[in-house]
Design a protein around this motif. Structure first.
Motif, PDB file in Angstrom:
ATOM      1  N   THR A  24      23.395  28.119  23.290  1.00 52.27           N
ATOM      2  CA  THR A  24      23.466  29.140  24.337  1.00 52.27           C
ATOM      3  C   THR A  24      23.559  28.500  25.719  1.00 52.27           C
ATOM      4  O   THR A  24      24.273  28.995  26.583  1.00 52.27           O
ATOM      5  CB  THR A  24      22.287  30.125  24.276  1.00 52.27           C
ATOM      6  OG1 THR A  24      21.052  29.408  24.328  1.00 52.27           O
ATOM      7  CG2 THR A  24      22.336  30.957  23.011  1.00 52.27           C
ATOM      8  N   PRO A  54      26.176  37.804  23.385  1.00 47.33           N
ATOM      9  CA  PRO A  54      26.702  39.156  23.604  1.00 47.33           C
ATOM     10  C   PRO A  54      28.073  39.296  22.936  1.00 47.33           C
ATOM     11  O   PRO A  54      28.951  38.452  23.147  1.00 47.33           O
ATOM     12  CB  PRO A  54      26.825  39.253  25.127  1.00 47.33           C
ATOM     13  CG  PRO A  54      25.934  38.191  25.663  1.00 47.33           C
ATOM     14  CD  PRO A  54      25.905  37.098  24.630  1.00 47.33           C
ATOM     15  N   SER A  56      30.661  40.919  23.476  1.00 43.83           N
ATOM     16  CA  SER A  56      31.832  40.967  24.355  1.00 43.83           C
ATOM     17  C   SER A  56      32.109  39.633  25.037  1.00 43.83           C
ATOM     18  O   SER A  56      33.088  39.506  25.766  1.00 43.83           O
ATOM     19  CB  SER A  56      31.639  42.053  25.415  1.00 43.83           C
ATOM     20  OG  SER A  56      30.508  41.757  26.214  1.00 43.83           O
ATOM     21  N   SER A  57      31.273  38.607  24.790  1.00 37.32           N
ATOM     22  CA  SER A  57      31.429  37.330  25.478  1.00 37.32           C
ATOM     23  C   SER A  57      32.159  36.278  24.646  1.00 37.32           C
ATOM     24  O   SER A  57      32.458  35.200  25.152  1.00 37.32           O
ATOM     25  CB  SER A  57      30.063  36.773  25.872  1.00 37.32           C
ATOM     26  OG  SER A  57      29.339  36.374  24.719  1.00 37.32           O
ATOM     27  N   GLU A  87      32.449  44.100  33.153  1.00 36.05           N
ATOM     28  CA  GLU A  87      31.036  43.730  33.163  1.00 36.05           C
ATOM     29  C   GLU A  87      30.162  44.895  33.616  1.00 36.05           C
ATOM     30  O   GLU A  87      29.026  45.026  33.175  1.00 36.05           O
ATOM     31  CB  GLU A  87      30.808  42.536  34.097  1.00 36.05           C
ATOM     32  CG  GLU A  87      31.335  41.245  33.540  1.00 36.05           C
ATOM     33  CD  GLU A  87      31.133  40.084  34.486  1.00 36.05           C
ATOM     34  OE1 GLU A  87      30.537  40.274  35.562  1.00 36.05           O
ATOM     35  OE2 GLU A  87      31.570  38.976  34.148  1.00 36.05           O
TER      36      GLU A  87
END
Length: 89
Positions: A24, A54, A56-57, A87
């Motif tokens: 991370t 996440p 969406s990342s 975002e």
């Protein structure tokens, strides 16, 4: 393999929670469209990683479902950069 990794992490023989922390940290420093190759992920670490990042990342490019001779997997993850509009949604 057609995708070229920008960052390679070999985590074989590391404690799972420590590996997740390092992944991370490295992922946060990556730019959009860069690819992270993770060698040495066990099944539990792979599942946990996909829960803490996440959705969406990143885009999962390759999740090698076959274990190597030591019981480890390989993951290729591309970081996705969201526009400021995305975002805020």
């Amino acid at each position: 393999m057609s995708e070229q990794a920008h960052v390679v992490m070999d985590l074989r023989n590391f404690v799972s929670w420590f590996s997740l922390l390092k992944i991370t940290q490295v992922f946060e420093t990556m730019s959009g469209s860069e690819i992270l190759e993770i060698k040495g992920a066990d099944l539990e670490m792979r599942q946990d990683l996909l829960k803490i990042l996440p959705p969406s990342s990143y885009r999962l490019i390759n999740s090698n479902e076959t274990e190597d001779e030591e019981g480890f997997f390989q993951l290729l993850i591309e970081k996705i950069t969201l526009s400021p509009q995305e975002e805020n949604q």
